[in-house]
Design a protein around this motif. Structure first.
Motif, PDB file in Angstrom:
ATOM      1  N   TRP A 193     -77.337  67.284 -32.697  1.00 19.34           N
ATOM      2  CA  TRP A 193     -77.086  68.242 -33.461  1.00 19.34           C
ATOM      3  C   TRP A 193     -78.088  69.376 -33.729  1.00 19.34           C
ATOM      4  CZ3 TRP A 193     -73.830  65.525 -37.859  1.00 19.34           C
ATOM      5  CH2 TRP A 193     -72.523  65.170 -37.161  1.00 19.34           C
ATOM      6  N   TRP A 194     -79.288  68.730 -33.766  1.00 19.68           N
ATOM      7  CA  TRP A 194     -80.551  69.587 -33.956  1.00 19.68           C
ATOM      8  C   TRP A 194     -80.960  70.234 -32.449  1.00 19.68           C
ATOM      9  CZ3 TRP A 194     -82.964  72.533 -37.108  1.00 19.68           C
ATOM     10  CH2 TRP A 194     -84.282  72.862 -37.194  1.00 19.68           C
ATOM     11  N   GLY A 195     -80.852  71.533 -32.599  1.00 23.54           N
ATOM     12  CA  GLY A 195     -81.507  72.334 -31.408  1.00 23.54           C
ATOM     13  C   GLY A 195     -80.758  73.455 -30.916  1.00 23.54           C
ATOM     14  N   HIS A 196     -81.020  74.137 -29.959  1.00 25.34           N
ATOM     15  CA  HIS A 196     -80.339  75.517 -29.454  1.00 25.34           C
ATOM     16  C   HIS A 196     -78.832  75.121 -29.029  1.00 25.34           C
ATOM     17  CE1 HIS A 196     -83.709  77.953 -29.727  1.00 25.34           C
ATOM     18  NE2 HIS A 196     -84.307  77.071 -29.195  1.00 25.34           N
ATOM     19  N   ARG A 197     -77.632  75.418 -29.613  1.00 24.45           N
ATOM     20  CA  ARG A 197     -76.550  74.995 -29.526  1.00 24.45           C
ATOM     21  C   ARG A 197     -75.853  75.726 -28.252  1.00 24.45           C
ATOM     22  NH1 ARG A 197     -71.421  73.801 -33.569  1.00 24.45           N
ATOM     23  NH2 ARG A 197     -69.928  73.052 -31.943  1.00 24.45           N
ATOM     24  N   ILE A 198     -75.233  75.050 -27.259  1.00 27.64           N
ATOM     25  CA  ILE A 198     -75.070  75.916 -26.091  1.00 27.64           C
ATOM     26  C   ILE A 198     -73.935  76.717 -26.506  1.00 27.64           C
ATOM     27  CG2 ILE A 198     -73.577  75.281 -23.854  1.00 27.64           C
ATOM     28  CD1 ILE A 198     -75.038  72.616 -23.895  1.00 27.64           C
ATOM     29  N   PRO A 199     -74.234  78.109 -25.848  1.00 22.51           N
ATOM     30  CA  PRO A 199     -73.457  79.010 -26.125  1.00 22.51           C
ATOM     31  C   PRO A 199     -72.262  79.410 -25.389  1.00 22.51           C
ATOM     32  CG  PRO A 199     -74.980  80.143 -24.943  1.00 22.51           C
ATOM     33  CD  PRO A 199     -75.355  78.393 -25.029  1.00 22.51           C
ATOM     34  N   VAL A 200     -71.373  78.388 -25.483  1.00 18.38           N
ATOM     35  CA  VAL A 200     -70.097  78.177 -24.705  1.00 18.38           C
ATOM     36  C   VAL A 200     -68.727  77.706 -25.867  1.00 18.38           C
ATOM     37  CG1 VAL A 200     -68.631  76.852 -22.834  1.00 18.38           C
ATOM     38  CG2 VAL A 200     -71.168  77.530 -22.521  1.00 18.38           C
ATOM     39  N   TRP A 201     -67.642  78.580 -25.570  1.00 22.53           N
ATOM     40  CA  TRP A 201     -66.638  78.260 -26.530  1.00 22.53           C
ATOM     41  C   TRP A 201     -65.325  78.039 -25.532  1.00 22.53           C
ATOM     42  CZ3 TRP A 201     -70.522  81.537 -27.208  1.00 22.53           C
ATOM     43  CH2 TRP A 201     -71.235  81.346 -28.685  1.00 22.53           C
ATOM     44  N   TYR A 202     -64.632  77.011 -26.022  1.00 28.06           N
ATOM     45  CA  TYR A 202     -63.233  76.638 -25.241  1.00 28.06           C
ATOM     46  C   TYR A 202     -62.186  77.377 -26.358  1.00 28.06           C
ATOM     47  CZ  TYR A 202     -66.765  73.965 -23.269  1.00 28.06           C
ATOM     48  OH  TYR A 202     -68.062  73.332 -22.532  1.00 28.06           O
ATOM     49  N   GLN A 252     -66.482  75.639 -30.189  1.00 26.02           N
ATOM     50  CA  GLN A 252     -67.951  75.870 -29.738  1.00 26.02           C
ATOM     51  C   GLN A 252     -68.486  74.305 -28.924  1.00 26.02           C
ATOM     52  OE1 GLN A 252     -71.272  77.419 -31.740  1.00 26.02           O
ATOM     53  NE2 GLN A 252     -72.594  77.592 -29.991  1.00 26.02           N
ATOM     54  N   ASP A 253     -68.991  74.319 -27.800  1.00 21.93           N
ATOM     55  CA  ASP A 253     -69.251  73.084 -27.029  1.00 21.93           C
ATOM     56  C   ASP A 253     -70.228  72.623 -28.070  1.00 21.93           C
ATOM     57  OD1 ASP A 253     -71.107  71.316 -25.462  1.00 21.93           O
ATOM     58  OD2 ASP A 253     -69.807  72.230 -24.089  1.00 21.93           O
ATOM     59  N   PRO A 254     -69.901  71.205 -28.344  1.00 21.02           N
ATOM     60  CA  PRO A 254     -70.876  70.559 -29.529  1.00 21.02           C
ATOM     61  C   PRO A 254     -72.176  70.303 -28.997  1.00 21.02           C
ATOM     62  CG  PRO A 254     -69.243  68.875 -28.163  1.00 21.02           C
ATOM     63  CD  PRO A 254     -68.833  70.375 -27.828  1.00 21.02           C
ATOM     64  N   ASP A 255     -72.565  70.227 -27.707  1.00 22.96           N
ATOM     65  CA  ASP A 255     -73.997  69.805 -27.184  1.00 22.96           C
ATOM     66  C   ASP A 255     -74.875  70.939 -27.349  1.00 22.96           C
ATOM     67  OD1 ASP A 255     -72.572  67.677 -26.289  1.00 22.96           O
ATOM     68  OD2 ASP A 255     -72.868  67.977 -24.255  1.00 22.96           O
ATOM     69  N   VAL A 256     -76.313  70.390 -27.679  1.00 21.77           N
ATOM     70  CA  VAL A 256     -77.512  71.361 -27.615  1.00 21.77           C
ATOM     71  C   VAL A 256     -78.116  71.319 -26.128  1.00 21.77           C
ATOM     72  CG1 VAL A 256     -77.615  71.216 -30.058  1.00 21.77           C
ATOM     73  CG2 VAL A 256     -78.914  69.810 -28.628  1.00 21.77           C
ATOM     74  N   LEU A 257     -78.881  72.397 -26.019  1.00 23.52           N
ATOM     75  CA  LEU A 257     -79.758  72.252 -24.714  1.00 23.52           C
ATOM     76  C   LEU A 257     -81.167  71.346 -25.160  1.00 23.52           C
ATOM     77  CD1 LEU A 257     -79.808  76.190 -24.475  1.00 23.52           C
ATOM     78  CD2 LEU A 257     -78.804  74.535 -22.866  1.00 23.52           C
ATOM     79  N   CYS A 309     -55.365  78.976 -24.602  1.00 26.24           N
ATOM     80  CA  CYS A 309     -55.360  78.965 -23.101  1.00 26.24           C
ATOM     81  C   CYS A 309     -56.204  78.144 -22.275  1.00 26.24           C
ATOM     82  CB  CYS A 309     -55.070  80.417 -22.573  1.00 26.24           C
ATOM     83  SG  CYS A 309     -56.952  81.091 -22.861  1.00 26.24           S
ATOM     84  N   GLY A 310     -57.284  77.528 -22.932  1.00 27.03           N
ATOM     85  CA  GLY A 310     -58.130  76.672 -22.138  1.00 27.03           C
ATOM     86  C   GLY A 310     -59.278  77.641 -21.519  1.00 27.03           C
ATOM     87  N   GLU A 311     -59.270  78.790 -21.696  1.00 19.54           N
ATOM     88  CA  GLU A 311     -60.595  79.485 -21.065  1.00 19.54           C
ATOM     89  C   GLU A 311     -61.729  79.234 -21.656  1.00 19.54           C
ATOM     90  OE1 GLU A 311     -62.056  83.123 -19.081  1.00 19.54           O
ATOM     91  OE2 GLU A 311     -60.259  82.012 -18.828  1.00 19.54           O
ATOM     92  N   THR A 312     -62.779  79.339 -20.676  1.00 20.22           N
ATOM     93  CA  THR A 312     -64.081  78.765 -21.011  1.00 20.22           C
ATOM     94  C   THR A 312     -64.967  80.313 -21.403  1.00 20.22           C
ATOM     95  OG1 THR A 312     -64.133  76.998 -19.811  1.00 20.22           O
ATOM     96  CG2 THR A 312     -66.464  77.823 -20.311  1.00 20.22           C
ATOM     97  N   ILE A 313     -65.434  80.490 -22.543  1.00 21.63           N
ATOM     98  CA  ILE A 313     -66.199  81.789 -22.871  1.00 21.63           C
ATOM     99  C   ILE A 313     -67.532  81.425 -23.016  1.00 21.63           C
ATOM    100  CG2 ILE A 313     -66.212  83.817 -24.514  1.00 21.63           C
ATOM    101  CD1 ILE A 313     -63.423  82.253 -25.526  1.00 21.63           C
ATOM    102  N   VAL A 314     -68.493  82.207 -21.967  1.00 18.25           N
ATOM    103  CA  VAL A 314     -70.086  82.326 -22.290  1.00 18.25           C
ATOM    104  C   VAL A 314     -70.399  83.529 -22.760  1.00 18.25           C
ATOM    105  CG1 VAL A 314     -72.197  81.786 -21.077  1.00 18.25           C
ATOM    106  CG2 VAL A 314     -69.930  80.528 -20.345  1.00 18.25           C
ATOM    107  N   ALA A 315     -70.927  83.435 -24.097  1.00 20.60           N
ATOM    108  CA  ALA A 315     -71.080  85.009 -24.594  1.00 20.60           C
ATOM    109  C   ALA A 315     -72.648  84.999 -25.261  1.00 20.60           C
ATOM    110  CB  ALA A 315     -70.129  85.328 -25.499  1.00 20.60           C
TER     111      ALA A 315
END
Length: 890
Positions: free
Chosen positions: A418-427, A454-459, A431-437
């Motif tokens: 949870w602590w870190g730069h959260r991956i900037p990807v949303w689902y 938003q993707d729950p993972d961090v970088l 419609c299931g589209e992957t959004i990278v923004a």
């Protein structure tokens, strides 16, 4: 400036140097005056930039920090004194796993947990924790004397760097360099996250090697196979043999049965198999071994994950589902024994991967993660070093760098934290589209639905720290700092993270700025204990740098680390050596006290007067010449990153030449010399001391500044005083003083051997040949420093008849010294002494003759070097002849 020096340099110096009285006040004074900022340099000065390897925000100071601070501060202070705009960018790393673990521990002490408080509250508590404890490591870096520009301090999760991280991710995704897929990663069951290779420590441990039978379907035949992890048998997808192995070639293409499960798998061939290891037949488990994963990809094998993320067995493990991995190992092996499928078990010592944080065994696991395609990035990183744009010191690590980048795999950059730069990807939930923004989206650009997750993972922490050299200067914006100070110049760090961090900085720097982020990589080694063992709590040999600084002073620790190490090599740290270097600080202080105490009212005059070389005597020319040589040599060595040798030469010059000889000579001249001699001596003392303190300042900044402030000076601080430039060399003065020192030492040695009282002056007869005039002129030095009776000191060119009742010394140039020690000398003892001296010279002759007999040396060495060796040989042979003659007369 309102800040004043923390002491009055016009007052008498304290009798002893006390580091605690000076270190913190001086540091605060430097910082208050802005001396750590590049703007202190003249307008238009060329920049010199280092980006600090950011310590973890959770960190406690250890010797690795002390080493990099000492090395980098030396470089920054040196270039600052050279008039360059020296910028050392400080900062800390958010340290994803380490920080999260600290906060989780705090929550457990409160009777709750990360899961119980939820993600938003956990992050709020983590920022709160960082605000409370995050400055601790920074205060400790300051304690070491780090002259960073603290107004430019950065944190890997501050707003600017967070925006840089998102820009980097999105840009790489748009270029097709970032993708999401299944891959084998290092999984930490305890931390419940993927971990980087750096966070896995391999320890050699005692284990077992299990030999068993892989039944060939439809026959009584089997393949003998060995494994250290029987539980992974349940996930096997093939058995592999070498295509040229005659033992098993006939079985290639057959089918075998997975023990107990009886699932059919093929027998395949691959040249990866080592026919000499184990049985020569290899079980292939693509889901649980990195090499098997690659073989599985080549052969299109099924990936069967038999382990859950908590290290219990999955549903694919059949009757063993739900068992802990090690419990499954025991149960499966017992069942195989009962089925007659086992062969034997052997003791086996092997490398076991453990989590750096928790100590548990890491499990290779196939998981859906985010990855960076590395091949193209690695090729650019290879080209930068091969093309000479980046230099690696020491050079032997170039091969290591090449090997890593030539064999690189795609980089798993997602972490289940949870602590870190959260991956900037949303689902999009619609419609299931992957959004990278770059900015948080409010609705799906495809269907307009606002239900986005938003993707729950961090970088991975290394993703953000790979951007460090340019993100800290303002990238992705085109800032004045980025334009002026990028690329940086030197990246100094430990050799253990050459690949994990340094290579990634190079690749990301080239990707985002089209420029290597630095031109030089300087790698230091580990600091071990005095016996060469790695420091660990288990051994009880961990040295706390804070305790060392409390006891011996910061300068002593810094100087020990700097002069005891060389690029890329581990060093052994002895506290006795630190204590000796504390004595060096005291030596500097005492030498300065002597000089200052002899300036009196002439202090300002001495500082303002230009030295007149023509009015100087031999000792003055000698120390000035030796000083100019050490300026020249120390500067060359520092420029070539040979900091240890430069420091050792400065130490030797200050202690063994300036303090031990020139100051002792100065005492005589200040006491007995005329006004001109006294004034010249003061000028030389101040000049040499001033410039030597400048040379030593990058190594030991506190004692040098504290001492220098008592001398006449123009600059406000030693930290911005100009670096010395070498001046004239007096070859003859060096040769003559070397002879005088040799004579004095030799006489002192004989006095000691015969137990002559220190205060007793003795007669001497010196047969000096062509050196008679020079030695006669300096006879007062010989008499005073060798404790000779001036009225009975005779110097002559030749002596037909040697005195019989005298101790004999023969020094370089064939000069003979006779000390009539009537009543003190034992003839037998004198013969023994001369025999020892003769034997020592004969050994020297043998060594030099061997060197000159080496055609490789004579043919390749410079003519001056060969001539010097020949002259040394001739001189030793002349000394031997005179010693033999003297022995014969006795």
């Amino acid at each position: 400036m309102t800040a004043k020096l923390p002491f009055n340099p016009e007052k008498e110096m304290a009798k002893a140097y006390n580091p605690k009285a000076f270190e913190t006040p001086l540091y605060e004074w430097w910082e208050a005056h802005g001396y750590f900022k590049p703007e202190v340099a003249p307008a238009g000065a060329k920049p010199f930039v280092i980006a600090i390897p950011p310590p973890n925000v959770t960190g406690e100071l250890h010797l690795g920090h002390a080493m990099f601070v000492a090395l980098e501060d030396l470089m920054i202070r040196y270039h600052r004194m050279k008039g360059e705009a020296a910028l050392w960018v400080p900062g800390t790393d958010h340290a994803g796993i380490a920080t999260q673990l600290q906060v989780e521990k705090m929550l457990r002490r409160e009777g709750t947990s990360r899961e119980a408080v939820g993600r938003d509250e956990f992050l709020r508590r983590t920022w709160e924790w960082k605000a409370k404890y995050g400055g601790h490591i920074v205060r400790q870096l300051r304690r070491l004397g780090a002259s960073c520009d603290w107004e430019r301090e950065r944190f890997t999760m501050d707003d600017g760097l967070s925006r840089a991280v998102r820009e980097a991710f999105v840009t790489m995704y748009e270029k097709g360099l970032i993708y999401r897929g299944e891959y084998l990663i290092n999984w930490s069951p305890g931390l419940q996250t993927a971990v980087s290779d750096l966070e896995v420590e391999y320890t050699e441990e005692d284990g077992k090697l299990y030999y068993f039978k892989y039944p060939i379907a439809g026959t009584d035949d089997y393949l003998p196979v060995a494994t250290t992890r029987p539980e992974t048998i349940l996930g096997d997808a093939a058995v592999c043999v070498h295509p040229d192995d005659e033992r098993y070639r006939h079985l290639i293409g057959k089918t075998c049965l997975v023990p107990i499960l009886n699932r059919t798998i093929p027998v395949i061939h691959d040249t990866y198999v080592d026919v000499e290891f184990g049985t020569g037949a290899l079980k292939i488990t693509p889901a649980h071994d990195p090499n098997d994963f690659e073989i599985g990809k080549r052969h299109g094998l099924q990936i069967i994950n038999v382990m859950n993320k908590d290290a219990t067995m999955s549903e694919h493990a059949g009757p063993y589902a739900g068992l802990d991995r090690f419990a499954c190992r025991q149960k499966l092996w017992a069942d195989m024994e009962a089925a007659g499928l086992t062969i034997r078990v052997e003791d086996y010592r092997h490398q076991v991967p453990r989590s750096q944080r928790g100590g548990e065994i890491i499990e290779p696991l196939v998981s859906t993660q985010w990855f960076v395609k590395m091949r193209g990035l690695a090729d650019a990183g290879l080209d930068a070093v091969r093309g000479g744009e980046i230099r690696i010191i020491p050079e032997r690590f170039v091969k290591v760098y090449y090997h890593w980048l030539e064999n690189i795999r795609d980089w798993c950059i997602s972490r289940q934290l949870w602590w870190g730069h959260r991956i900037p990807v949303w689902y999009c939930q619609g419609c299931g589209e992957t959004i990278v923004a770059r900015e948080d989206p409010v609705a799906c650009p495809k269907c307009g639905d606002a239900k986005l997750e938003q993707d729950p993972d961090v970088l991975d922490t290394w993703f953000s720290s790979g951007l460090w050299p340019f993100s800290t200067l303002g990238w992705p914006d085109d800032t004045p700092d980025l334009r002026r100070f990028y690329p940086t110049h030197v990246m100094e760090t430990g050799y253990d993270i050459l690949f994990f961090w340094v290579a990634r900085m190079i690749m990301q720097g080239l990707q985002f700025t089209q420029t290597p982020p630095f031109h030089t990589i300087y790698l230091h080694g580990l600091v071990r204990d005095e016996h060469g063992r790695k420091m660990s709590k288990t051994y009880g040999n961990v040295v706390d740098p804070l305790e060392v600084m409390d006891e011996y002073g910061t300068d002593a620790l810094r100087f020990t680390l700097l002069t005891g190490s060389s690029p890329g090599n581990d060093m052994n740290l002895s506290l006795d050596k630190v204590a000796a270097n504390r004595n060096f600080s005291n030596k500097i202080w005492n030498a300065t006290r002597f000089v200052v105490s002899n300036l009196n009212s002439s202090k300002q005059d001495v500082g303002a007067t230009t030295m007149n070389l023509a009015s100087m005597d031999l000792p003055d020319h000698w120390i000035i010449s030796r000083h100019n040589r050490v300026i020249q040599e120390a500067t060359r060595l520092i420029e070539d990153f040979n900091f240890g040798e430069a420091g050792r030469q400065l130490y030797d010059f200050f202690w063994n030449e300036f303090a031990d000889w020139y100051i002792e000579i100065a005492k005589i001249r200040l006491k007995n010399g005329d006004a001109r001699t006294q004034n010249t001596t003061r000028q030389v003392l101040v000049h040499v001391l001033d410039h030597t303190l400048r040379l030593l300042h990058p190594y030991i900044p506190f004692v040098t500044e504290a001492a220098w402030q008592h001398l006449p000076h123009a600059a406000n601080s030693l930290s911005i005083a100009p670096w010395p430039e070498p001046g004239r060399i007096f070859e003859q003065a060096e040769t003559d003083m070397k002879l005088i020192i040799n004579i004095i030492r030799s006489v002192r040695n004989v006095r000691s051997e015969y137990n002559v009282e220190p205060g007793r002056k003795i007669p001497a007869l010196i047969v000096a040949g062509g050196q008679t005039a020079m030695l006669t002129k300096q006879s007062h030095l010989l008499a005073n420093l060798a404790r000779l009776d001036d009225s009975r000191l005779q110097l002559t060119e030749t002596l037909p008849e040697k005195p019989s009742d005298a101790a004999t010394i023969v020094v370089e140039g064939g000069i003979e010294i006779y000390l009539p020690l009537a009543g003190l000398m034992d003839l037998a003892a004198e013969r023994e002494r001369l025999q020892k001296e003769l034997a020592h010279l004969e050994q020297g002759v043998a060594r030099t003759e061997k060197t000159l007999a080496n055609t490789n040396f004579v043919g390749k060495a410079p003519e001056t070097v060969v001539a010097k060796e020949r002259a040394k040989l001739a001189d030793m042979q002349a000394q031997i002849a005179k010693l033999r003659e003297r022995l014969a007369s006795l």
